[in-house]
Motif scaffolding. Structure first.
Motif, PDB file in Angstrom:
ATOM      1  N   VAL A 393       0.837  -1.203   0.000  1.00 18.65           N
ATOM      2  CA  VAL A 393       0.000   0.000   0.000  1.00 18.65           C
ATOM      3  C   VAL A 393       0.871   1.253   0.000  1.00 18.65           C
ATOM      4  N   GLY A 394       1.880   1.275   0.879  1.00 21.13           N
ATOM      5  CA  GLY A 394       2.784   2.418   0.928  1.00 21.13           C
ATOM      6  C   GLY A 394       3.590   2.575  -0.348  1.00 21.13           C
ATOM      7  N   PHE A 395       4.069   1.464  -0.888  1.00 22.93           N
ATOM      8  CA  PHE A 395       4.853   1.480  -2.124  1.00 22.93           C
ATOM      9  C   PHE A 395       4.005   2.018  -3.273  1.00 22.93           C
ATOM     10  N   ALA A 396       2.749   1.564  -3.351  1.00 21.34           N
ATOM     11  CA  ALA A 396       1.859   2.002  -4.426  1.00 21.34           C
ATOM     12  C   ALA A 396       1.594   3.498  -4.351  1.00 21.34           C
ATOM     13  N   GLU A 397       1.458   4.029  -3.143  1.00 14.13           N
ATOM     14  CA  GLU A 397       1.190   5.462  -2.996  1.00 14.13           C
ATOM     15  C   GLU A 397       2.356   6.289  -3.531  1.00 14.13           C
ATOM     16  N   VAL A 398       3.582   5.861  -3.247  1.00 12.77           N
ATOM     17  CA  VAL A 398       4.755   6.576  -3.752  1.00 12.77           C
ATOM     18  C   VAL A 398       4.817   6.504  -5.271  1.00 12.77           C
ATOM     19  N   MET A 399       4.612   5.313  -5.819  1.00  4.87           N
ATOM     20  CA  MET A 399       4.767   5.131  -7.257  1.00  4.87           C
ATOM     21  C   MET A 399       3.641   5.809  -8.047  1.00  4.87           C
ATOM     22  N   LYS A 416       7.536   9.574   4.955  1.00  3.56           N
ATOM     23  CA  LYS A 416       6.610   9.117   5.999  1.00  3.56           C
ATOM     24  C   LYS A 416       6.524   7.595   6.002  1.00  3.56           C
ATOM     25  N   PHE A 417       6.398   7.013   4.815  1.00  2.00           N
ATOM     26  CA  PHE A 417       6.302   5.560   4.689  1.00  2.00           C
ATOM     27  C   PHE A 417       7.555   4.885   5.235  1.00  2.00           C
ATOM     28  N   GLY A 422       9.431   1.360   8.870  1.00  2.00           N
ATOM     29  CA  GLY A 422      10.704   1.032   9.510  1.00  2.00           C
ATOM     30  C   GLY A 422      10.568   0.474  10.900  1.00  2.00           C
ATOM     31  N   LYS A 423       9.411   0.667  11.529  1.00  2.00           N
ATOM     32  CA  LYS A 423       9.226   0.148  12.894  1.00  2.00           C
ATOM     33  C   LYS A 423       9.244  -1.377  12.937  1.00  2.00           C
ATOM     34  N   ILE A 436      18.129  -1.759   1.200  1.00  2.00           N
ATOM     35  CA  ILE A 436      18.049  -1.820  -0.260  1.00  2.00           C
ATOM     36  C   ILE A 436      16.721  -1.260  -0.750  1.00  2.00           C
ATOM     37  N   TYR A 437      15.614  -1.677  -0.132  1.00  2.00           N
ATOM     38  CA  TYR A 437      14.306  -1.254  -0.615  1.00  2.00           C
ATOM     39  C   TYR A 437      14.132   0.253  -0.546  1.00  2.00           C
ATOM     40  N   PHE A 438      14.485   0.850   0.580  1.00  2.00           N
ATOM     41  CA  PHE A 438      14.229   2.277   0.723  1.00  2.00           C
ATOM     42  C   PHE A 438      15.289   3.131   0.021  1.00  2.00           C
ATOM     43  N   MET A 439      16.519   2.650  -0.052  1.00  2.00           N
ATOM     44  CA  MET A 439      17.522   3.377  -0.833  1.00  2.00           C
ATOM     45  C   MET A 439      17.108   3.425  -2.300  1.00  2.00           C
TER      46      MET A 439
END
Length: 456
Positions: A393-399, A416-417, A422-423, A436-439
């Motif tokens: 869901v978070g990934f889709a919002e960014v893309m 924010k995501f 990250g928690k 890797i994913y967030f970089m």
């Protein structure tokens, strides 16, 4: 201990150029300080200056700095640094001796212009062989066909093939296609110093490999990047598993004898299916993909595995791999230098991504119905599926925002995501490589490796 387990130890890779400069502890090296004149004279000359390599952001990068390969004294120091290491590393099965990382970083002095980087590389390897032989060392050396050395040498070849293996590392290849049998292989791209063309298509890469194979009769194994950044373009693992399968089946045609992977060992999100396919297909290239699918999914998800596979298949359909790889922009400047700023511009992708929240609710319900399973692997698999439902869901919002070129808003949402998801790092760090994913998400937004605080 590695040998006891029937495994081979591969060591080093990049870094020998720094060792030749006398810099052995790169973590304590300060690139902002000027090097002594003796070391500076050894560096590759670019644009008339000998200095550490400058990246796109103006940073001086030691590991991306090549040396003046036409200088025999420099090559002597390079050889000696490898020999010194080999004398004390007799447990190493394959010692990788590569040049600097990166591309477009080779010396432009008058003497270096006379030969290609691959020709100087072959000279270096032959001199290394002579020095190791003189010491009575049978160290197996690996040289690499990578970026500028993807181009075969024109004048020099290895004089003692018994000592060497070649590593084929087409880092800029497309992962949207595998190499198939070609009726006609194109002519290899011509080498132009410090103007690396980023060969991408299977035909372009195969043509360069075939040119090397005319000069190199020995063993070749592949160096691949499936589990590096490319896994971040497939949040289900299903597409990547199929690509791994087809890539390995093509090795026989390509004349490659196996793989070493450059990537994360935490590539199990939401599961380890691509890794499993990688291992099984390397053992048996004729194994059936559907059989692998049933075997793996039934073991890690239990009797309801088909529900999980169906769910992930529908999720995969929302995240187009080619687009997430930056290879499907519909911007008018696509294919140009300016177009690199719009690699993810593709408004029709928004409609697909808007389906993700509803799908994620299905995945969440499916996972929550299976949180107490008969075996621990199954329990962990469903818990990872639960976290993956939140992630997509978070990934889709960014893309979605990148698809319409709203980079600043995308950076805000991504930041924010990144902090919210990250928690879970402590909980899922064995399976999910958050770095890797967030970089790589930051690269998609800002064309820069780094955390969200280093965006636009």
């Amino acid at each position: 201990e590695i040998a006891k387990r029937g495994m081979m130890c591969h060591d080093i890779g990049h870094g020998w150029t720094a060792r030749a400069l006398g810099i052995h502890n790169r973590s304590e090296f300060d690139p902002s300080k000027k090097l002594p004149d003796v070391q500076t004279a050894m560096l590759a000359q670019m644009n008339g200056v000998r200095d550490l390599y400058l990246d796109l952001h103006g940073n001086r990068v030691l590991d991306n700095t090549n040396l003046c390969m036409s200088n025999p004294e420099v090559r002597k120091l390079m050889v000696q640094s490898v020999v010194n290491y080999a004398e004390n590393a007799t447990n190493v099965s394959y010692l990788h001796v590569w040049l600097a990382d990166g591309s477009n970083n080779h010396c432009e002095c008058e003497n270096c212009q006379k030969l290609t980087p691959s020709d100087f590389y072959m000279q270096y390897m032959n001199e290394l062989d002579e020095a190791l032989t003189a010491k009575g060392l049978d160290t197996r050396i690996v040289f690499i066909c990578y970026v500028d050395t993807m181009f075969a040498p024109e004048k020099f070849t290895i004089t003692n093939p018994e000592r060497f293996s070649m590593l084929y590392a087409p880092i800029h290849r497309t992962y949207t296609a595998s190499t198939e049998v070609l009726d006609e292989i194109p002519e290899p791209i011509k080498y132009v110093r410090n103007n690396y063309p980023h060969p991408q298509t299977p035909g372009e890469c195969l043509a360069l490999l075939r040119a090397w194979q005319e000069k190199w009769p020995g063993m070749i194994f592949g160096y691949e990047y499936h589990f590096w950044k490319h896994q971040t373009s497939d949040p289900t693992g299903l597409y990547l598993a199929r690509r791994v399968y087809e890539d390995i089946r093509s090795l026989q045609y390509m004349g490659i004898h196996g793989y070493v992977e450059d990537g994360s060992q935490r590539s199990f999100f939401p599961n380890g299916f691509p890794i499993y396919v990688y291992a099984e297909t390397l053992m048996n290239r004729d194994v059936d993909f559907d059989e692998l699918t049933e075997d793996y999914f039934s073991h890690i998800y239990g009797e309801d595995w088909r529900q999980v596979h169906d769910y992930l298949t529908r999720v995969q359909a929302c995240f187009d791999f080619k687009w997430l790889e930056g290879e499907w922009s519909t911007h008018p400047t696509a294919g140009t230098e300016e177009g690199k700023n719009y690699r993810y511009y593709n408004p029709p992708m928004v409609e697909l991504l808007e389906k993700v929240p509803a799908l994620a609710k299905e995945g969440e319900a499916l996972a929550k119905a299976h949180l107490a399973m008969p075996t621990r692997p199954q329990t962990v698999s469903y818990r990872l599926l639960l976290r993956q439902a939140e992630f997509i869901v978070g990934f889709a919002e960014v893309m979605k925002l990148l698809a319409v070129d709203e980079k600043k808003k995308a950076l805000e949402v991504y930041t924010k995501f990144c902090h919210e998801f990250g928690k879970y790092e402590f909980e899922i760090e064995r399976y999910f490589d958050q770095n890797i994913y967030f970089m790589l998400m930051n690269v998609r937004i800002a064309r820069k490796f780094g955390p969200p605080t280093e965006g636009l």
